[in-house]
Design a protein around this motif. Structure first.
Motif, PDB file in Angstrom:
ATOM      1  N   LEU A 130       9.381  10.607  15.344  1.00 53.82           N
ATOM      2  CA  LEU A 130       9.060  11.439  16.590  1.00 53.82           C
ATOM      3  C   LEU A 130       7.936  10.850  17.252  1.00 53.82           C
ATOM      4  CD1 LEU A 130       9.569  13.701  18.572  1.00 53.82           C
ATOM      5  CD2 LEU A 130       8.321  15.202  16.916  1.00 53.82           C
ATOM      6  N   GLY A 131       6.795  10.408  16.493  1.00 48.15           N
ATOM      7  CA  GLY A 131       5.654   9.757  17.110  1.00 48.15           C
ATOM      8  C   GLY A 131       5.915   8.382  17.806  1.00 48.15           C
ATOM      9  N   TRP A 132       6.732   7.794  17.328  1.00 53.50           N
ATOM     10  CA  TRP A 132       7.113   6.433  17.696  1.00 53.50           C
ATOM     11  C   TRP A 132       8.004   6.680  19.079  1.00 53.50           C
ATOM     12  CZ3 TRP A 132      11.865   3.869  18.463  1.00 53.50           C
ATOM     13  CH2 TRP A 132      11.709   2.711  18.956  1.00 53.50           C
ATOM     14  N   ILE A 133       8.855   7.767  19.055  1.00 57.14           N
ATOM     15  CA  ILE A 133       9.373   7.906  20.331  1.00 57.14           C
ATOM     16  C   ILE A 133       8.778   8.367  21.558  1.00 57.14           C
ATOM     17  CG2 ILE A 133      11.190   9.243  21.407  1.00 57.14           C
ATOM     18  CD1 ILE A 133      12.667   9.397  18.531  1.00 57.14           C
ATOM     19  N   LEU A 134       7.699   9.101  21.252  1.00 58.65           N
ATOM     20  CA  LEU A 134       6.883   9.708  22.269  1.00 58.65           C
ATOM     21  C   LEU A 134       5.997   8.496  22.895  1.00 58.65           C
ATOM     22  CD1 LEU A 134       5.721  12.983  20.723  1.00 58.65           C
ATOM     23  CD2 LEU A 134       7.147  12.559  22.734  1.00 58.65           C
ATOM     24  N   PHE A 135       5.267   7.681  21.850  1.00 58.94           N
ATOM     25  CA  PHE A 135       4.482   6.581  22.141  1.00 58.94           C
ATOM     26  C   PHE A 135       5.214   5.501  22.859  1.00 58.94           C
ATOM     27  CE2 PHE A 135       2.164   2.777  20.790  1.00 58.94           C
ATOM     28  CZ  PHE A 135       0.856   2.942  21.187  1.00 58.94           C
ATOM     29  N   SER A 136       6.149   5.108  22.288  1.00 61.31           N
ATOM     30  CA  SER A 136       6.838   3.772  22.876  1.00 61.31           C
ATOM     31  C   SER A 136       7.634   4.400  24.095  1.00 61.31           C
ATOM     32  CB  SER A 136       8.064   3.273  21.992  1.00 61.31           C
ATOM     33  OG  SER A 136       8.944   4.325  21.498  1.00 61.31           O
ATOM     34  N   GLY A 137       8.077   5.712  24.207  1.00 58.15           N
ATOM     35  CA  GLY A 137       8.569   5.876  25.500  1.00 58.15           C
ATOM     36  C   GLY A 137       7.470   6.010  26.800  1.00 58.15           C
ATOM     37  N   ARG A 163      -2.901  14.740  17.102  1.00 60.75           N
ATOM     38  CA  ARG A 163      -3.801  15.595  16.601  1.00 60.75           C
ATOM     39  C   ARG A 163      -3.431  16.670  15.509  1.00 60.75           C
ATOM     40  NH1 ARG A 163      -7.162  16.461  22.391  1.00 60.75           N
ATOM     41  NH2 ARG A 163      -8.157  14.488  22.439  1.00 60.75           N
ATOM     42  N   LYS A 164      -2.155  16.985  15.636  1.00 61.56           N
ATOM     43  CA  LYS A 164      -1.712  18.191  14.708  1.00 61.56           C
ATOM     44  C   LYS A 164      -1.140  17.564  13.531  1.00 61.56           C
ATOM     45  CE  LYS A 164      -0.854  21.318  18.402  1.00 61.56           C
ATOM     46  NZ  LYS A 164       0.032  22.376  19.174  1.00 61.56           N
ATOM     47  N   LYS A 165      -0.431  16.535  13.583  1.00 54.02           N
ATOM     48  CA  LYS A 165       0.419  15.830  12.520  1.00 54.02           C
ATOM     49  C   LYS A 165      -0.685  15.007  11.489  1.00 54.02           C
ATOM     50  CE  LYS A 165       4.072  12.672  11.194  1.00 54.02           C
ATOM     51  NZ  LYS A 165       4.693  13.764  10.367  1.00 54.02           N
ATOM     52  N   PRO A 166      -0.530  15.326  10.115  1.00 55.22           N
ATOM     53  CA  PRO A 166      -1.760  14.710   9.176  1.00 55.22           C
ATOM     54  C   PRO A 166      -1.556  13.322   9.145  1.00 55.22           C
ATOM     55  CG  PRO A 166      -0.295  16.486   8.131  1.00 55.22           C
ATOM     56  CD  PRO A 166       0.279  16.241   9.643  1.00 55.22           C
ATOM     57  N   ASN A 167      -0.399  12.462   9.217  1.00 55.80           N
ATOM     58  CA  ASN A 167      -0.175  11.135   9.267  1.00 55.80           C
ATOM     59  C   ASN A 167       0.600  10.662  10.163  1.00 55.80           C
ATOM     60  OD1 ASN A 167      -1.711  10.371   6.566  1.00 55.80           O
ATOM     61  ND2 ASN A 167      -0.104  11.854   5.838  1.00 55.80           N
ATOM     62  N   PRO A 168      -0.140  10.711  11.442  1.00 56.70           N
ATOM     63  CA  PRO A 168       0.715  10.204  12.700  1.00 56.70           C
ATOM     64  C   PRO A 168       1.018   8.552  12.934  1.00 56.70           C
ATOM     65  CG  PRO A 168      -1.462  10.511  13.300  1.00 56.70           C
ATOM     66  CD  PRO A 168      -1.354  11.027  11.946  1.00 56.70           C
ATOM     67  N   LEU A 169       1.788   8.146  13.680  1.00 55.25           N
ATOM     68  CA  LEU A 169       1.999   6.849  13.747  1.00 55.25           C
ATOM     69  C   LEU A 169       0.782   6.030  14.087  1.00 55.25           C
ATOM     70  CD1 LEU A 169       4.422   4.462  14.349  1.00 55.25           C
ATOM     71  CD2 LEU A 169       4.092   5.090  16.667  1.00 55.25           C
ATOM     72  N   ILE A 170       0.026   6.313  15.191  1.00 55.61           N
ATOM     73  CA  ILE A 170      -1.402   5.809  15.629  1.00 55.61           C
ATOM     74  C   ILE A 170      -2.083   6.952  15.377  1.00 55.61           C
ATOM     75  CG2 ILE A 170      -2.557   4.896  17.584  1.00 55.61           C
ATOM     76  CD1 ILE A 170      -0.321   2.992  16.725  1.00 55.61           C
ATOM     77  N   ASN A 173       0.865  -1.104  -0.157  1.00 49.89           N
ATOM     78  CA  ASN A 173      -0.121   0.171   0.073  1.00 49.89           C
ATOM     79  C   ASN A 173       0.983   1.192   0.123  1.00 49.89           C
ATOM     80  OD1 ASN A 173      -2.728  -0.465  -0.317  1.00 49.89           O
ATOM     81  ND2 ASN A 173      -2.691  -1.321   1.751  1.00 49.89           N
ATOM     82  N   LYS A 174       0.385   2.323  -0.407  1.00 51.08           N
ATOM     83  CA  LYS A 174       1.232   3.455  -0.491  1.00 51.08           C
ATOM     84  C   LYS A 174       1.427   4.292   0.714  1.00 51.08           C
ATOM     85  CE  LYS A 174       1.618   8.002  -2.842  1.00 51.08           C
ATOM     86  NZ  LYS A 174       0.958   9.003  -3.716  1.00 51.08           N
ATOM     87  N   VAL A 175       2.503   4.451   1.304  1.00 45.36           N
ATOM     88  CA  VAL A 175       2.584   4.922   2.665  1.00 45.36           C
ATOM     89  C   VAL A 175       3.595   5.979   2.755  1.00 45.36           C
ATOM     90  CG1 VAL A 175       2.192   2.696   3.999  1.00 45.36           C
ATOM     91  CG2 VAL A 175       4.449   3.312   3.147  1.00 45.36           C
ATOM     92  N   GLY A 176       3.518   7.044   3.685  1.00 41.65           N
ATOM     93  CA  GLY A 176       4.402   8.001   3.715  1.00 41.65           C
ATOM     94  C   GLY A 176       5.667   7.912   4.455  1.00 41.65           C
ATOM     95  N   LYS A 177       6.267   8.853   5.005  1.00 43.41           N
ATOM     96  CA  LYS A 177       7.622   8.508   5.870  1.00 43.41           C
ATOM     97  C   LYS A 177       7.308   8.195   7.282  1.00 43.41           C
ATOM     98  CE  LYS A 177      11.580  10.998   7.350  1.00 43.41           C
ATOM     99  NZ  LYS A 177      12.414  12.409   7.254  1.00 43.41           N
ATOM    100  N   PHE A 178       7.816   7.145   7.956  1.00 43.05           N
ATOM    101  CA  PHE A 178       7.569   6.539   8.949  1.00 43.05           C
ATOM    102  C   PHE A 178       7.771   7.699  10.201  1.00 43.05           C
ATOM    103  CE2 PHE A 178       8.956   4.601  13.110  1.00 43.05           C
ATOM    104  CZ  PHE A 178       7.585   3.780  13.274  1.00 43.05           C
ATOM    105  N   ASP A 179       6.673   7.784  11.141  1.00 41.89           N
ATOM    106  CA  ASP A 179       6.667   8.842  12.132  1.00 41.89           C
ATOM    107  C   ASP A 179       7.602   8.604  13.310  1.00 41.89           C
ATOM    108  OD1 ASP A 179       5.926  10.925  13.879  1.00 41.89           O
ATOM    109  OD2 ASP A 179       3.805   9.885  14.206  1.00 41.89           O
TER     110      ASP A 179
END
Length: 475
Positions: free
Chosen positions: A202-209, A250-257, A194-200
């Motif tokens: 920063l979102g992953w660091i915040l979420f996983s942390g 909420r601000k990012k167009p395509n966040p990790l989750i 599937n077409k995907v954008g760049k992996f998030d």
């Protein structure tokens, strides 16, 4: 290859078996390890009541890396990532078998979890892409049936290997299964992209942390190596990271989750139900083997034999899930089954040193049956209203929730186990007492979690359960 219904009869026939094989590997690994924990603890000089880090390190790592698995599968293809995942998982199993210290084993489990974080989610994502909604419930139910051979073989095989050889050998069983899975995947699994954008990142660091910090608080609260001040700092850090991710997403167009996925009612309730219900149920795979070996003093092999009725009950009950859901609907099934599951777990409170072994077996049989209905229903209602655009993200979010809940469930049950062990509330001196009160708390948590399923519409999941709805009414 773009996602879509597969017409190739060979793939239609064997793809569900490949998914079942992937789940089989994880189920076998988990059940063998649970039975072997007391022997591992003795070998490494640790307390069997405080060695849950071996399990938590795996489940937490899986939870943290699952979002990456969905992105990798969509970008590079389900076939490539699945083969890579099985290869890493198999190598990790080998490294676990070669470990000689607790630190080495935990590191090997983390490496193994890197493969596990992609293996089952990618297999399930492939099935979602390959089959229409009306067939998906049966397919998902099917892939769990062969996989239950793992829990049936695992405890007994693990107990036998631990007693006759060494606990290192319990991981080696995954290696031949992994080789078969790789060979099978080369010709069976489609390479959906599937077409995907760049992996998030920063979102992953915040979420996983945030998830890591909150798990460490629950996991290490009783450790002499960490002070109360440090625990409070970890808790504050976890809250900051989690709330930061919510604001960021909420601000990012395509966040990790993608938090807007939670607008899908069935997904939202399914995820919350998975999380809260497993706070109580999730600790059972740790608690029951420990009860049998530490509480009752059974050998590893005998404890493994005692686990077979539960796994067999779970296997048999899977065949009743579809007709039960078709008859009563998802809402009624989940509300009442969750309550019954919690009540049954609470009944472990009434066991004692003199309780006949067959009473414990009956409780385990009931637990296996209710779990079969619970997990299949929760998982499928979560996927009920997803489409091709939301399947990957929704599937990843479900997998993250499941693994996080299992990790927290194990940590929470271990926390209460230690609390009651160290308490001054008049518990009797035998080892079974601390288990009894822990089971009571776990059962109560499970019963309370049934409330979330009352929020489901009575027609929720009708497209998967097979119910037809006309003008808002069930027929």
């Amino acid at each position: 290859m773009k996602a879509g219904v597969i017409r190739d009869p060979k793939i239609q026939k064997y793809l569900p078996w490949l998914g079942a094989l992937a789940i089989f590997m994880q189920a076998l690994d988990g059940t063998i390890l649970n039975t072997g924990l007391p022997s591992i603890a003795k070998s490494l000089g640790e307390s069997p009541l405080e060695i849950q880090s071996i399990i938590v390190s795996y489940t937490l790592t899986v939870a943290l890396l699952i979002p990456l698995s969905g992105w990798l599968a969509d970008k590079y293809g389900t076939k490539r990532i699945f083969i890579l995942a099985v290869t890493i998982f198999t190598l990790g199993s080998l490294f676990c078998s070669l470990s000689d210290t607790l630190s080495e084993l935990i590191c090997a489990r983390i490496f193994q979890a890197i493969g596990g974080s992609m293996m089952v989610p990618v297999a399930r994502l492939t099935l979602i892409y390959a089959y229409p909604k009306e067939k998906l419930l049966k397919v998902i139910n099917f892939i769990t049936i062969p996989a239950l051979i793992g829990p049936m073989l695992g405890p007994t095989a693990g107990g036998f290997l631990v007693e006759k050889f060494s606990w290192h050998w319990i991981f080696l069983i995954n290696i031949p299964v992994g080789i078969i899975a790789v060979m099978m995947a080369r010709s069976v699994i489609p390479n959906f992209t599937n077409k995907v954008g760049k992996f998030d990142l920063l979102g992953w660091i915040l979420f996983s942390g945030g998830l890591t910090a909150i798990t460490l608080v629950i996991e290490r609260w009783n450790s002499p190596r960490i002070s109360l001040f440090q625990l409070v700092l970890l808790l504050i850090l976890s809250l900051i990271l989690i709330f930061s991710y919510i604001i960021y997403a909420r601000k990012k167009p395509n966040p990790l989750i993608k938090l807007n996925l939670l607008k899908i009612t069935t997904l939202r309730i399914g995820l919350i139900g998975n999380l809260i219900t497993r706070f109580g149920v999730g600790g059972m795979p740790l608690m029951v083997p420990l009860l049998l070996q530490v509480g009752y003093g059974y050998s590893a092999f005998y404890a493994g034999l005692m686990m077979i009725p539960q796994a067999f009950s779970n296997l048999i009950s899977r065949s009743f899930v579809v007709p039960i859901v078709k008859r009563f609907g998802y809402r009624n099934t989940l509300v009442f089954n969750t309550i019954l599951t919690g009540m049954l777990i609470s009944m472990f409170f009434f066991i004692s040193k003199n309780t006949p072994y067959w009473v414990v077996i009956l409780l385990m049989i009931g637990n296996g049956a209710f779990n079969a209905v619970q997990f299949t229903s929760m998982n499928t209602i979560s996927l009920a209203d997803l489409d091709n655009e939301t399947s990957s993200d929704g599937n990843s979010l479900l997998s993250v929730t499941q693994q996080l809940a299992i990790s927290l469930g194990i940590s929470i049950s271990a926390m209460f186990l230690i609390l009651f062990k160290n308490s001054n509330i008049g518990l009797s001196s035998d080892n079974i007492s601390v288990f009894r009160y822990t089971f009571l708390v776990m059962g109560m948590l499970t019963v309370f979690s049934s409330f979330i399923f009352t929020k489901l519409d009575k027609n929720a999941g009708a497209n998967m359960s097979g119910k037809r709805v006309y003008k808002g009414e069930e027929k």
